[in-house]
Scaffold this active site. Structure first.
Site, PDB file in Angstrom:
ATOM      1  N   GLU A  79       0.841  -1.188   0.000  1.00 48.91           N
ATOM      2  CA  GLU A  79       0.000   0.000   0.000  1.00 48.91           C
ATOM      3  C   GLU A  79       0.882   1.245   0.000  1.00 48.91           C
ATOM      4  O   GLU A  79       0.406   2.353   0.223  1.00 48.91           O
ATOM      5  CB  GLU A  79      -0.953  -0.001   1.190  1.00 48.91           C
ATOM      6  CG  GLU A  79      -0.282  -0.155   2.546  1.00 48.91           C
ATOM      7  CD  GLU A  79      -1.286  -0.064   3.685  1.00 48.91           C
ATOM      8  OE1 GLU A  79      -1.975   0.950   3.775  1.00 48.91           O
ATOM      9  OE2 GLU A  79      -1.350  -1.024   4.479  1.00 48.91           O
ATOM     10  N   CYS A 111      -3.401  -3.479   4.419  1.00 48.71           N
ATOM     11  CA  CYS A 111      -2.485  -4.509   4.931  1.00 48.71           C
ATOM     12  C   CYS A 111      -2.910  -5.923   4.532  1.00 48.71           C
ATOM     13  O   CYS A 111      -2.295  -6.903   4.949  1.00 48.71           O
ATOM     14  CB  CYS A 111      -2.378  -4.396   6.446  1.00 48.71           C
ATOM     15  SG  CYS A 111      -1.839  -2.777   6.984  1.00 48.71           S
ATOM     16  N   THR A 152       3.668   3.897  15.740  1.00 47.03           N
ATOM     17  CA  THR A 152       3.341   2.636  15.065  1.00 47.03           C
ATOM     18  C   THR A 152       3.806   2.653  13.614  1.00 47.03           C
ATOM     19  O   THR A 152       3.184   2.064  12.738  1.00 47.03           O
ATOM     20  CB  THR A 152       1.819   2.326  15.152  1.00 47.03           C
ATOM     21  OG1 THR A 152       1.086   3.359  14.491  1.00 47.03           O
ATOM     22  CG2 THR A 152       1.352   2.232  16.581  1.00 47.03           C
ATOM     23  N   HIS A 233      -2.358  -9.981  12.151  1.00 42.26           N
ATOM     24  CA  HIS A 233      -1.816  -8.744  11.591  1.00 42.26           C
ATOM     25  C   HIS A 233      -1.524  -7.847  12.795  1.00 42.26           C
ATOM     26  O   HIS A 233      -2.430  -7.535  13.573  1.00 42.26           O
ATOM     27  CB  HIS A 233      -2.852  -8.100  10.670  1.00 42.26           C
ATOM     28  CG  HIS A 233      -2.525  -6.687  10.322  1.00 42.26           C
ATOM     29  ND1 HIS A 233      -1.301  -6.333   9.808  1.00 42.26           N
ATOM     30  CD2 HIS A 233      -3.237  -5.532  10.447  1.00 42.26           C
ATOM     31  CE1 HIS A 233      -1.274  -5.029   9.608  1.00 42.26           C
ATOM     32  NE2 HIS A 233      -2.440  -4.517  10.002  1.00 42.26           N
ATOM     33  N   LYS A 242      -4.762  -8.184  22.110  1.00 40.52           N
ATOM     34  CA  LYS A 242      -6.160  -7.887  22.465  1.00 40.52           C
ATOM     35  C   LYS A 242      -7.112  -8.827  21.726  1.00 40.52           C
ATOM     36  O   LYS A 242      -8.112  -9.270  22.279  1.00 40.52           O
ATOM     37  CB  LYS A 242      -6.498  -6.442  22.094  1.00 40.52           C
ATOM     38  CG  LYS A 242      -5.996  -5.425  23.085  1.00 40.52           C
ATOM     39  CD  LYS A 242      -6.547  -4.068  22.665  1.00 40.52           C
ATOM     40  CE  LYS A 242      -6.021  -2.966  23.525  1.00 40.52           C
ATOM     41  NZ  LYS A 242      -6.440  -1.650  23.037  1.00 40.52           N
ATOM     42  N   ASN A 272       5.575  -1.507  12.353  1.00 41.44           N
ATOM     43  CA  ASN A 272       4.489  -1.842  11.435  1.00 41.44           C
ATOM     44  C   ASN A 272       5.015  -1.916  10.006  1.00 41.44           C
ATOM     45  O   ASN A 272       5.578  -0.946   9.501  1.00 41.44           O
ATOM     46  CB  ASN A 272       3.397  -0.766  11.536  1.00 41.44           C
ATOM     47  CG  ASN A 272       2.128  -1.148  10.784  1.00 41.44           C
ATOM     48  OD1 ASN A 272       2.027  -2.246  10.240  1.00 41.44           O
ATOM     49  ND2 ASN A 272       1.164  -0.250  10.774  1.00 41.44           N
ATOM     50  N   SER A 304      -7.288  -2.401   6.431  1.00 44.77           N
ATOM     51  CA  SER A 304      -8.265  -1.335   6.660  1.00 44.77           C
ATOM     52  C   SER A 304      -9.007  -1.006   5.373  1.00 44.77           C
ATOM     53  O   SER A 304      -8.484  -1.157   4.272  1.00 44.77           O
ATOM     54  CB  SER A 304      -7.553  -0.081   7.169  1.00 44.77           C
ATOM     55  OG  SER A 304      -7.061  -0.302   8.457  1.00 44.77           O
TER      56      SER A 304
HETATM   57  N1  COA Z   1       2.199   2.602  30.678  1.00 46.70           N
HETATM   58  C1  COA Z   1       1.613   1.500  30.123  1.00 46.70           C
HETATM   59  N2  COA Z   1       0.596   1.564  29.215  1.00 46.70           N
HETATM   60  C2  COA Z   1       0.165   2.793  28.840  1.00 46.70           C
HETATM   61  C3  COA Z   1       0.751   3.969  29.382  1.00 46.70           C
HETATM   62  C4  COA Z   1       1.804   3.827  30.332  1.00 46.70           C
HETATM   63  N3  COA Z   1       2.401   4.896  30.870  1.00 46.70           N
HETATM   64  N4  COA Z   1       0.125   5.020  28.817  1.00 46.70           N
HETATM   65  C5  COA Z   1      -0.813   4.518  27.963  1.00 46.70           C
HETATM   66  N5  COA Z   1      -0.777   3.190  27.980  1.00 46.70           N
HETATM   67  C6  COA Z   1      -1.590   2.253  27.196  1.00 46.70           C
HETATM   68  C7  COA Z   1      -3.050   2.611  27.117  1.00 46.70           C
HETATM   69  O1  COA Z   1      -3.760   2.149  28.248  1.00 46.70           O
HETATM   70  C8  COA Z   1      -3.453   1.900  25.843  1.00 46.70           C
HETATM   71  O2  COA Z   1      -3.608   0.529  26.094  1.00 46.70           O
HETATM   72  P1  COA Z   1      -5.010  -0.196  25.767  1.00 46.70           P
HETATM   73  O3  COA Z   1      -5.241   0.022  24.299  1.00 46.70           O
HETATM   74  O4  COA Z   1      -4.767  -1.617  26.127  1.00 46.70           O
HETATM   75  O5  COA Z   1      -6.029   0.487  26.597  1.00 46.70           O
HETATM   76  C9  COA Z   1      -2.219   2.035  24.963  1.00 46.70           C
HETATM   77  O6  COA Z   1      -1.136   2.345  25.847  1.00 46.70           O
HETATM   78  C10 COA Z   1      -2.316   3.139  23.928  1.00 46.70           C
HETATM   79  O7  COA Z   1      -2.727   4.283  24.593  1.00 46.70           O
HETATM   80  P2  COA Z   1      -3.732   5.304  23.906  1.00 46.70           P
HETATM   81  O8  COA Z   1      -4.053   6.365  24.877  1.00 46.70           O
HETATM   82  O9  COA Z   1      -4.868   4.549  23.290  1.00 46.70           O
HETATM   83  O10 COA Z   1      -2.764   5.867  22.770  1.00 46.70           O
HETATM   84  P3  COA Z   1      -3.040   6.893  21.608  1.00 46.70           P
HETATM   85  O11 COA Z   1      -4.272   7.689  21.826  1.00 46.70           O
HETATM   86  O12 COA Z   1      -1.751   7.624  21.452  1.00 46.70           O
HETATM   87  O13 COA Z   1      -3.299   5.977  20.311  1.00 46.70           O
HETATM   88  C11 COA Z   1      -2.918   4.324  18.606  1.00 46.70           C
HETATM   89  C12 COA Z   1      -2.585   4.793  20.040  1.00 46.70           C
HETATM   90  C13 COA Z   1      -2.369   2.938  18.422  1.00 46.70           C
HETATM   91  C14 COA Z   1      -4.429   4.286  18.428  1.00 46.70           C
HETATM   92  C15 COA Z   1      -2.269   5.300  17.580  1.00 46.70           C
HETATM   93  O14 COA Z   1      -0.873   5.220  17.716  1.00 46.70           O
HETATM   94  C16 COA Z   1      -2.655   4.989  16.158  1.00 46.70           C
HETATM   95  O15 COA Z   1      -3.670   5.492  15.680  1.00 46.70           O
HETATM   96  N6  COA Z   1      -1.854   4.162  15.426  1.00 46.70           N
HETATM   97  C17 COA Z   1      -2.212   3.647  14.152  1.00 46.70           C
HETATM   98  C18 COA Z   1      -3.167   2.482  14.340  1.00 46.70           C
HETATM   99  C19 COA Z   1      -3.167   1.595  13.157  1.00 46.70           C
HETATM  100  O16 COA Z   1      -2.118   1.206  12.760  1.00 46.70           O
HETATM  101  N7  COA Z   1      -4.359   1.314  12.597  1.00 46.70           N
HETATM  102  C20 COA Z   1      -4.492   0.755  11.290  1.00 46.70           C
HETATM  103  C21 COA Z   1      -4.076  -0.612  11.128  1.00 46.70           C
HETATM  104  S1  COA Z   1      -5.181  -1.838  11.621  1.00 46.70           S
END
Ligand code: COA
Length: 382
Positions: A79, A111, A152, A233, A242, A272, A304
């Protein structure tokens, strides 16, 4: 006839950023990245590596001269391809010196592209049992500096040889797939960066997994106990964890969780790689896990936009001996970047005005790399 994975190997660029360094620079607790997302390092591609060179670099590690003669289908699942028209597979086909009486195409569905390629390759080998198909997943994941998706990112390629009577994994014909038109992650033609609705894409990934896993189990009348391991994936390793938790309890199925951990070994250090992420996870499991011949592995592919598929494979005797490339050594040789070097490498770009750009290739030690851009054409080393 049994058809499946005869060989598999991956390539990652020669540079990486430690996630703790990224966390420090972005003012984030490092545990969020290493535990919350489950990532330790992120591969960073120099400007001399693109989806074509990475794909060829992955494939050359696994192919013999005899393979090059018997491959008559080359599929690049990506992609982040470099051309709207010409398939990157045609260039890879030339770079590797594959038999000219071959088809070469590029497949896109986020992906999921390489999984579509593998299923097509299976059908091709079923009709042409003496032939082999090369499926390559190659991508550079870019969300942008300081963006939500930045932790990521990653880059790399996985090469997979599909053949009859495979040495590693027979791919069973039982499979379940599902499509729904959603916008959880996308990249318009005018943008170098992907757009993602992170939370929504997480929800959709889990929804698609439930859809295809449940359908597969109903169709096959199998249960969790029929599987030795599951691979997913994994844009970041927590996402797969999860999904596994939705079908298995950690206390009752400790081995499944141990095998899942093994299946994230390389992903945690590469990041990734979009189309290749599931297959990088499979390589991790095959090399670092302790599975046995006859074990069944479940594979969940998600692209996606969105398409999901759950399918399965049976490990073959002596599969460990068929794993030919030394991936640990490749990763150990990588150079660590500081945040300034990472940002500079991220921001480096190729010219777009048709003028002549000669790239600095003095640090390139990969088999294939980009060396010039001229008249809007990429010129690679031969
Ligand atoms: N210690 C341990 N864990 C922590 C932490 C700390 N200090 N701070 C946050 N976390 C955990 C959160 O609890 C969360 O875990 P959970 O999902 O099990 O609840 C995780 O870290 C991520 O935190 P979050 O607040 O959700 O992070 P974010 O708002 O920055 O977003 C993504 C994270 C992954 C959603 C973001 O990086 C993203 O959009 N990435 C792209 C996603 C992707 O690739 N999608 C398309 C392909 S399928």
């Amino acid at each position: 006839m049994n058809i499946g994975i005869d060989k598999i190997g991956f390539y990652a660029p020669a540079y990486y950023l430690d996630m703790t360094k990224l966390a420090e620079a972005r003012g984030v607790d490092a545990n969020k990245y290493t535990i919350g997302l489950g990532q330790d390092k992120m591969a960073v591609p120099p400007i001399t590596q693109d989806t074509i060179t990475m794909g060829a670099n992955a494939a050359i590690k696994i192919l013999s001269k005899a393979d090059l003669e018997s491959i008559d289908l080359v599929i690049l699942g990506t992609e982040s391809g470099i051309d709207q028209s010409k398939a990157g597979a045609t260039t890879i086909h030339h770079m590797l010196g594959i038999n000219p009486r071959a088809r070469a195409i590029e497949m896109k569905q986020a992906c999921y592209g390489a999984t579509a390629g593998i299923q097509l390759a299976k059908g091709h080998v079923a009709l042409n049992p003496t032939k082999k198909a090369l499926v390559i997943a190659s991508d550079i994941s870019r969300y942008g500096l300081n963006s939500g998706g930045e932790p990521t990112q990653g880059a790399g390629a996985v090469a997979i040889l599909i053949a009859a009577d495979p040495k590693i994994l027979i791919l069973e014909n039982d499979t379940s797939y599902f499509t729904d038109d959603i916008l959880d992650f996308w990249r318009p033609n005018y943008s170098d960066f992907a757009f993602v609705d992170g939370k929504y894409s997480n929800e959709q990934y889990q929804r698609f997994f439930e859809e295809v896993y449940t359908d597969y189990m109903e169709k096959t009348q199998r249960s969790l106990d029929d599987f030795a391991a599951f691979t997913f994936h994994i844009p970041y390793s927590k996402m797969g964890l999860k999904a596994l938790r939705t079908i298995a309890d950690e206390e009752d199925h400790a081995t499944l969780f141990k095998n899942f951990k093994d299946s994230t070994y390389y992903n945690r250090s590469v990041g990734n790689i979009y189309a290749g992420s599931l297959y990088l996870s499979l390589v991790s499991l095959l090399e670092k896990g302790s599975l046995h011949a006859g074990d069944r592995i479940g594979l969940f592919s998600y692209g996606s936009g969105a398409v999901g598929e759950f399918f399965s494979g049976i490990l073959q005797p002596d599969y460990k001996n068929a794993l030919v490339a030394d991936h640990d050594e490749m990763l150990q040789k990588r150079t660590a970047l500081n945040i300034k070097e990472y940002e500079a490498m991220f921001n480096a770009s190729l010219i777009k005005d048709g003028s002549h750009q000669i790239l600095d290739t003095r640090n390139e030690s990969s088999d294939f790399y980009l060396k010039e851009v001229k008249h809007h054409q990429r010129i690679y080393n031969k």
